[in-house]
Every structure is written in C-alpha cells, then in structure tokens.
Scaffold this active site. Structure first.
Site: not given
Ligand code: DGY
Length: 431
Positions: A33, A35-36, A81, A163, A165, A199, A352-353, A396
């Site tokens: 990935w 920016w990872d 994936y 990023g 998401d 998620r 998540y975000w 994460e």
C-alpha cells in the site's frame, strides 16, 4: 519493556517484509500500500537505512506513465483480498500502467516528506536524487489530473484515495451517488479476517465497487474520472499532506540543487496555500471535507482537520479554532486523536475511520503541532500512542475511549512509528 517492544516492532516489520516491500499486515492487506510503505520506511530507517530506501524505490515501480502512484500494487495475485487485480483491471505497462497491476486511484502523497526526512537523517542524497523526478511527476499528476475543470482544488474520486476510507466525511458524496446495478455479486474478504462491526458497511462497499466499475468502464482515464466520476469530493487530508509534501519537495530540490524544479513547486505551494480557505467551515471552526459537485460541507471535525499545522496553512484565527476543537475532543476521550469527533453523529470508537486513533495520523499531526509551538498537545499525542502500543500491541488503529486495538494486528506502520517516534530509544528524525 520498551526494549522488548523495540525488538517486537522490528520483528513485525521483518515478518511483513515480502522481499523489499512490506505488506501492512498478513491476510487482511496482502499487498504493498502506498502511504503505508512511506511510513514503514521511517521504521526501517531506525535500524536498516538501505531497506528503508528500498521500500520507497519499490513503491515507485508501480508509477503509471501519467505520473500517478497507485494506492495498492498487486505484485502477485492473492485470493485473500477483495477487490484484487481482476476487479480493478488497470492498464498494462505497455498501455500506461506501472510494472504490474495496481489500483486505479492514488493515496495521500506523504512520500516527498518521508524522502526529505530520510535524507535529513542519513544524508543519502544519491538515493533521493534517483527518486526525485518520479516524485515530481506524481505531484504534477495531483496538481493537474486530479483538479476538476473550473476548480482550483485537488479532488478525490474514491474514499480509498484519501486513506480515510469510511470516515463520515464521505457521506455527502456517497449519499448523492447511485449503486450501479451491474456491479454483480462479489465476495468481501475483509470481513472474514476481522470483526465486521469494525469495517465499512455493505452499502458502502457497493458504492466503492461502483466507483471502481466506473474507472474500469472508462479505461482508467483520470480526466474523465476526475470530472465525471460518481464521487468527486475534496479532502483536507490530501490537501494538507500534499501542501506539506510540496514544501518538503522544494526543500529536497534545494538540497539536490535542482533549480529547474523550483518555480513549478513554488507555484503549487502558492496554489495550495490559497486553496486552504475553500476547506474552512466557520460553523464547525475547522477545515472540513466538501463535495465539489454540491458545495456541501462536512460538519464534523476529523483528524484530517488537525493537519493544518503540518501543512503550515490557515490563519491564526483558523488555527486557534482548530486547537479549541482539539482540546474539547481531548476532554472526551482517553487517547488522542480520534479520527472523528466524539460529539458528532456517526462517531463509533471501533469502526475503522469513524472514531479510532490512527498512528500515522497522530505522528504527522503532532509533528505539525510541535512546529507551531504546541509542544504539550504534541507530546500528549506521542505518549498516548506509546501507551496504546504498550497496552494493546501493534494494532492498525485503537479505540480512543478504551485503548483496545482495532482491526489488523501486527501492523507495519504501527511498528514503524513505534520505532521512529514513540519508543524512548528511537532514532527519530521526524519527531
Ligand atoms: C481496504 O481494503 O480497506 C483498503 O483500505 C483499501 O485501500
């Protein structure tokens, strides 16, 4: 304790190393990935400088002929994936793609800043010089192909490009678009690997896949996608990261004596500074996302709003109000900095975000705060991250109320930022 954690962090990076590039974590994210990898390089730099540069060199092998550096590089197919290379169907190398299949969108361009910090640390200007033109071309792509006609701000065409998401910021654009009835039946894999309640939802995935289908149906023509795609919003995260990266690219150009690049980069910086105001939402007292089509603004404070310091953008008044929001949020959570305002609708501390604390965001927010003299808040963010890792491990992201680890375990950027930033024994250049 921290000595053990240093070794554990090195082990995480070694275990996720796939031969010169690093996956974020096994199974859930089995590819490279964008920016990872940039953040991961900071971790490698604390114990293996050559390997740090290699991570970035391999990332740039995925660059498209138009300059875009994709968000995922599918070096080999991995059925664990979704959506993999057969869904994206991006152009072959001969047709303008990178050396191997990839995603058809980009990700926050933190790379120039990381290259600049690595050079400050190890002085390896030869390695930086070999990357410079490629990074220039990526920034040029952002400043041209991703600016919709008639606008002066860089857009984003997919929440995954930001990023961030499933941040509630994207609900404006998502609710204005339809799910394409021809996306077909697909099987998600992420929810097999981790708790589905952490998620994005099925409806969000249907829309993410609709956006991919649009790109595929238009042969990944970025001009069409940027102007006519199903989702065209503007992200303060990409905006501030790009503005900061432009500043770091200029510093790098000076270090490398690349006078031919100065005026082009200076122009990007000027445009970026001026465009910052278009993100300002005085009702919230923050820079927020907005929908380029409808002009509607997001009404929540996200951790991307806090990046104005990192970009050195905004007026004293705007930064003052941003800080007021950050202090209010600090009084509501145990761990700074949640990805979404705990007082705003849709806050979920584990999804998540929609709430969790993100290590890479904490790092660059704190860097900006330090540069603006806000040392106490910056140190709180560093210490909070350190306690999160000590308490829960290399997750994460983390629940800002309890500190529990969320989603992926043994996570590369968390290990990298432990080494480069939070560990008491770190060799940080970017702290
Ligand atoms: C995912 O699969 O959730 C990624 O974040 C997309 O980039």
């Amino acid at each position: 304790m921290s000595r053990d954690l240093d070794q554990q962090a090195i082990d995480v990076l070694r275990q996720n190393d796939r031969g010169g590039f690093t996956v974020p974590t096994a199974r859930l994210y089995p590819y490279q990935w964008n920016w990872d990898s940039a953040f991961v390089a900071l971790g490698f730099a604390t114990f293996d400088s050559d390997r740090a540069w290699r991570e970035l060199e391999l990332l740039l092998e995925g660059q498209w002929a138009n300059g875009m550096v994709p968000h995922i590089l599918f070096r080999r197919n991995d059925p664990d994936y979704f959506p993999g290379p057969s869904v994206w169907q991006t152009p072959s190398h001969a047709d303008g793609g990178g050396l191997f299949p990839s995603g058809g969108i980009s990700q926050p361009p933190v790379l120039a800043s990381i290259v600049h910090w690595l050079v400050q640390q190890d002085g390896n200007i030869q390695r930086a010089a070999r990357l410079f033109d490629k990074v220039m071309r990526w920034h040029r792509w952002y400043h041209t192909d991703r600016v919709p006609n008639g606008h002066s701000v860089v857009a984003t065409v997919h929440p995954w490009e930001t990023g961030r998401d499933n941040c509630p910021d994207w609900e404006i654009g998502l609710s204005a678009m339809e799910i394409d009835p021809d996306i077909g039946v697909y099987e998600r894999k992420d929810t097999d690997h981790v708790d589905p309640t952490m998620r994005p939802s099925k409806e969000q995935y249907d829309k993410y896949v609709t956006m991919i289908k649009f790109g595929r149906d238009h042969d990944w023509d970025q001009t069409i996608i940027t102007n006519d795609g199903p989702f065209v919003m503007a992200d303060p995260g990409i905006h501030f990261i790009l503005l900061r990266a432009d500043r770091d690219l200029l510093a790098l150009a000076k270090r490398l004596d690349r006078a031919d690049a100065y005026s082009e980069i200076e122009n990007w910086i000027e445009l970026g500074v001026a465009a910052s105001d278009t993100f300002w939402n005085d009702d919230v007292g923050a820079f927020t996302a907005y929908d380029i089509r409808s002009g509607k603004r997001s009404d929540g404070f996200s951790n991307a709003s806090a990046l104005c310091f990192f970009a050195d953008a905004g007026s004293e008044y705007q930064r003052g109000r941003t800080l007021e929001n950050m202090r209010r949020i600090q009084s509501k959570v145990r761990f700074m900095m949640p990805s979404w305002d705990p007082d705003a609708p849709m806050f979920e501390p584990q999804r998540y975000w929609c709430g969790p604390v993100w290590p890479q965001m904490n790092h660059i927010i704190a860097k900006g705060l330090n540069e603006h003299g806000e040392h106490q808040l910056a140190e709180t963010m560093r210490m909070d991250f350190a306690v999160l890792v000590e308490q829960s491990g290399f997750y994460e992201c983390f629940n800002p109320l309890t500190g529990d680890g969320c989603i992926g375990a043994h996570f590369s950027w968390t290990a990298a930022l432990w080494l480069a930033w939070a560990s008491p024994r770190n060799n940080a250049v970017a702290a």
